[in-house]
Scaffold this motif. Structure first.
Motif, PDB file in Angstrom:
ATOM      1  N   GLY A  75      16.551  37.967  45.479  1.00  0.00           N
ATOM      2  CA  GLY A  75      16.996  38.922  44.475  1.00  0.00           C
ATOM      3  C   GLY A  75      15.956  40.009  44.235  1.00  0.00           C
ATOM      4  O   GLY A  75      14.897  40.033  44.865  1.00  0.00           O
ATOM      5  N   ASN A  76      16.270  40.907  43.315  1.00  0.00           N
ATOM      6  CA  ASN A  76      15.335  41.992  42.995  1.00  0.00           C
ATOM      7  C   ASN A  76      14.822  41.881  41.568  1.00  0.00           C
ATOM      8  O   ASN A  76      14.368  42.867  40.982  1.00  0.00           O
ATOM      9  CB  ASN A  76      15.999  43.359  43.216  1.00  0.00           C
ATOM     10  CG  ASN A  76      17.055  43.674  42.168  1.00  0.00           C
ATOM     11  OD1 ASN A  76      17.749  42.772  41.688  1.00  0.00           O
ATOM     12  ND2 ASN A  76      17.203  44.940  41.817  1.00  0.00           N
ATOM     13  N   GLN A  77      14.881  40.671  40.992  1.00  0.00           N
ATOM     14  CA  GLN A  77      14.371  40.454  39.646  1.00  0.00           C
ATOM     15  C   GLN A  77      12.851  40.269  39.692  1.00  0.00           C
ATOM     16  O   GLN A  77      12.280  39.932  40.742  1.00  0.00           O
ATOM     17  CB  GLN A  77      15.045  39.232  39.008  1.00  0.00           C
ATOM     18  CG  GLN A  77      16.493  39.475  38.583  1.00  0.00           C
ATOM     19  CD  GLN A  77      17.429  39.747  39.734  1.00  0.00           C
ATOM     20  OE1 GLN A  77      17.393  39.061  40.750  1.00  0.00           O
ATOM     21  NE2 GLN A  77      18.269  40.752  39.595  1.00  0.00           N
ATOM     22  N   GLU A 136      23.892  31.204  39.941  1.00  0.00           N
ATOM     23  CA  GLU A 136      22.967  30.096  39.665  1.00  0.00           C
ATOM     24  C   GLU A 136      22.189  29.725  40.921  1.00  0.00           C
ATOM     25  O   GLU A 136      21.031  29.308  40.844  1.00  0.00           O
ATOM     26  CB  GLU A 136      23.723  28.868  39.141  1.00  0.00           C
ATOM     27  CG  GLU A 136      24.301  29.020  37.737  1.00  0.00           C
ATOM     28  CD  GLU A 136      23.250  29.107  36.648  1.00  0.00           C
ATOM     29  OE1 GLU A 136      22.038  28.975  36.941  1.00  0.00           O
ATOM     30  OE2 GLU A 136      23.633  29.334  35.489  1.00  0.00           O
ATOM     31  N   ASN A 137      22.818  29.906  42.087  1.00  0.00           N
ATOM     32  CA  ASN A 137      22.125  29.627  43.340  1.00  0.00           C
ATOM     33  C   ASN A 137      21.010  30.629  43.617  1.00  0.00           C
ATOM     34  O   ASN A 137      20.145  30.381  44.461  1.00  0.00           O
ATOM     35  CB  ASN A 137      23.122  29.633  44.498  1.00  0.00           C
ATOM     36  CG  ASN A 137      24.039  28.428  44.480  1.00  0.00           C
ATOM     37  OD1 ASN A 137      23.700  27.394  43.901  1.00  0.00           O
ATOM     38  ND2 ASN A 137      25.211  28.553  45.086  1.00  0.00           N
ATOM     39  N   ILE A 138      21.027  31.756  42.932  1.00  0.00           N
ATOM     40  CA  ILE A 138      19.919  32.717  43.004  1.00  0.00           C
ATOM     41  C   ILE A 138      18.904  32.427  41.911  1.00  0.00           C
ATOM     42  O   ILE A 138      17.694  32.443  42.137  1.00  0.00           O
ATOM     43  CB  ILE A 138      20.447  34.164  42.883  1.00  0.00           C
ATOM     44  CG1 ILE A 138      21.339  34.503  44.079  1.00  0.00           C
ATOM     45  CG2 ILE A 138      19.288  35.156  42.760  1.00  0.00           C
ATOM     46  CD1 ILE A 138      21.998  35.869  43.987  1.00  0.00           C
ATOM     47  N   ASN A 179      19.599  34.268  31.692  1.00  0.00           N
ATOM     48  CA  ASN A 179      20.995  34.533  32.051  1.00  0.00           C
ATOM     49  C   ASN A 179      21.763  33.262  32.403  1.00  0.00           C
ATOM     50  O   ASN A 179      22.681  33.287  33.238  1.00  0.00           O
ATOM     51  CB  ASN A 179      21.074  35.536  33.207  1.00  0.00           C
ATOM     52  CG  ASN A 179      21.192  36.966  32.697  1.00  0.00           C
ATOM     53  OD1 ASN A 179      21.990  37.241  31.808  1.00  0.00           O
ATOM     54  ND2 ASN A 179      20.378  37.860  33.235  1.00  0.00           N
ATOM     55  N   SER A 180      21.400  32.146  31.784  1.00  0.00           N
ATOM     56  CA  SER A 180      22.020  30.873  32.116  1.00  0.00           C
ATOM     57  C   SER A 180      22.031  29.990  30.870  1.00  0.00           C
ATOM     58  O   SER A 180      21.030  29.906  30.158  1.00  0.00           O
ATOM     59  CB  SER A 180      21.244  30.172  33.244  1.00  0.00           C
ATOM     60  OG  SER A 180      21.850  28.952  33.612  1.00  0.00           O
ATOM     61  N   GLU A 240      27.640  24.296  33.955  1.00  0.00           N
ATOM     62  CA  GLU A 240      27.401  23.536  35.179  1.00  0.00           C
ATOM     63  C   GLU A 240      26.385  24.240  36.072  1.00  0.00           C
ATOM     64  O   GLU A 240      26.408  25.455  36.218  1.00  0.00           O
ATOM     65  CB  GLU A 240      28.724  23.349  35.927  1.00  0.00           C
ATOM     66  CG  GLU A 240      28.642  22.401  37.109  1.00  0.00           C
ATOM     67  CD  GLU A 240      29.994  22.156  37.751  1.00  0.00           C
ATOM     68  OE1 GLU A 240      30.024  21.437  38.763  1.00  0.00           O
ATOM     69  OE2 GLU A 240      30.993  22.692  37.250  1.00  0.00           O
ATOM     70  N   GLU A 241      25.476  23.462  36.649  1.00  0.00           N
ATOM     71  CA  GLU A 241      24.469  23.936  37.600  1.00  0.00           C
ATOM     72  C   GLU A 241      23.469  24.912  36.981  1.00  0.00           C
ATOM     73  O   GLU A 241      22.847  25.710  37.695  1.00  0.00           O
ATOM     74  CB  GLU A 241      25.149  24.602  38.819  1.00  0.00           C
ATOM     75  CG  GLU A 241      26.087  23.686  39.578  1.00  0.00           C
ATOM     76  CD  GLU A 241      26.741  24.397  40.754  1.00  0.00           C
ATOM     77  OE1 GLU A 241      26.335  25.536  41.056  1.00  0.00           O
ATOM     78  OE2 GLU A 241      27.656  23.824  41.361  1.00  0.00           O
ATOM     79  N   SER A 242      23.286  24.855  35.670  1.00  0.00           N
ATOM     80  CA  SER A 242      22.381  25.805  35.013  1.00  0.00           C
ATOM     81  C   SER A 242      20.954  25.675  35.534  1.00  0.00           C
ATOM     82  O   SER A 242      20.405  24.573  35.646  1.00  0.00           O
ATOM     83  CB  SER A 242      22.386  25.584  33.497  1.00  0.00           C
ATOM     84  OG  SER A 242      21.381  26.360  32.875  1.00  0.00           O
ATOM     85  N   CYS A 243      20.327  26.815  35.803  1.00  0.00           N
ATOM     86  CA  CYS A 243      18.947  26.817  36.288  1.00  0.00           C
ATOM     87  C   CYS A 243      17.969  26.360  35.211  1.00  0.00           C
ATOM     88  O   CYS A 243      16.832  25.989  35.515  1.00  0.00           O
ATOM     89  CB  CYS A 243      18.560  28.216  36.772  1.00  0.00           C
ATOM     90  SG  CYS A 243      18.432  29.452  35.462  1.00  0.00           S
TER      91      CYS A 243
END
Length: 235
Positions: free
Chosen positions: A58-60, A92-94, A133-134, A139-142
């Protein structure tokens, strides 16, 4: 940052770091780039080392700052970030690799300071904060990656499991969808000589019909905050 926040906060004794997000949509719209900033009170903290970077995915962006607390001579590692937006498993996968990278970099900064200064790693608290952002309840929260990290033993300053009734950090309408979520966090390593004694209260209900942002609160996120007590007789 350079034209507003930095000069304004400098007037009241603060110093700061900033990293702009590359390829920011804000720039494409003719505005300044968004990014991450970190400020500290001069005379209370001193910057020892800094790391500013873009995540591998990503670009974060993020900031890792190793700070010396002047009154106690205690060292801290602070990590600030704004993770990838989007409310689905693909995002979430990012975010999950981004969180893992942030934790690794913060832990590496603490270990580096411990070796350089010849002090115990467990005496250097790590504090992570930002817009993740989660929502942990999704579900699947980072966010679960932070809480399950045993090396730093991270704890949220706000009650999350389960959260306090009516607690939220954003409540907004985008198009036809309205969401009320907890996506902003402050985590700290509770076993490293610091204790959270106070948290900033947030509203428990909508402040106006338009939700966030609005005229009463011109941001789509509520401010959160905490006060820490250092386990030191000099503080």
């Amino acid at each position: 940052f350079h034209g507003f926040f930095e000069p304004l906060l400098k007037l009241v004794g603060y110093q700061g770091l900033f990293i702009p997000k590359p390829y920011s949509p804000s720039v494409q719209s003719g505005w300044y780039s968004d990014g991450c900033a970190f400020f500290w009170k001069r005379g209370v903290f001193e910057l020892h080392k800094e790391e500013k970077g873009t995540f591998d995915i990503g670009n974060q962006v993020y900031i890792i700052a190793t700070m010396k607390h002047v009154p106690s001579h205690k060292f801290f590692v602070f990590g600030m970030t704004h993770l990838k937006s989007g409310k689905d498993s693909a995002m979430e996968n990012i975010r999950t690799p981004q969180v893992k990278e942030l934790l690794r970099n913060a832990d590496r900064a603490a270990l580096s300071a411990a070796v350089e200064l010849n002090i115990s790693l467990t005496s250097i608290p790590v504090i992570l904060l930002g817009d993740f952002n989660s929502d942990l309840r999704e579900e699947e929260s980072c966010v679960s990656t932070v809480i399950s990290n045993r090396r730093c033993n991270m704890t949220s300053v706000y009650k999350l499991d389960p959260p306090t009734e009516n607690f939220f950090t954003t409540w907004k309408t985008r198009g036809a969808s309205t969401s009320r979520r907890i996506i902003d966090y402050i985590f700290y390593s509770s076993s490293r000589g610091v204790e959270c004694t106070h948290i900033l209260d947030v509203p428990s209900e909508a402040m106006e019909e338009s939700l966030l942002p609005g005229f009463k609160y011109p941001s789509d996120h509520l401010a959160i905050g905490a006060i820490f007590k250092i386990d030191d007789p000099n503080c």
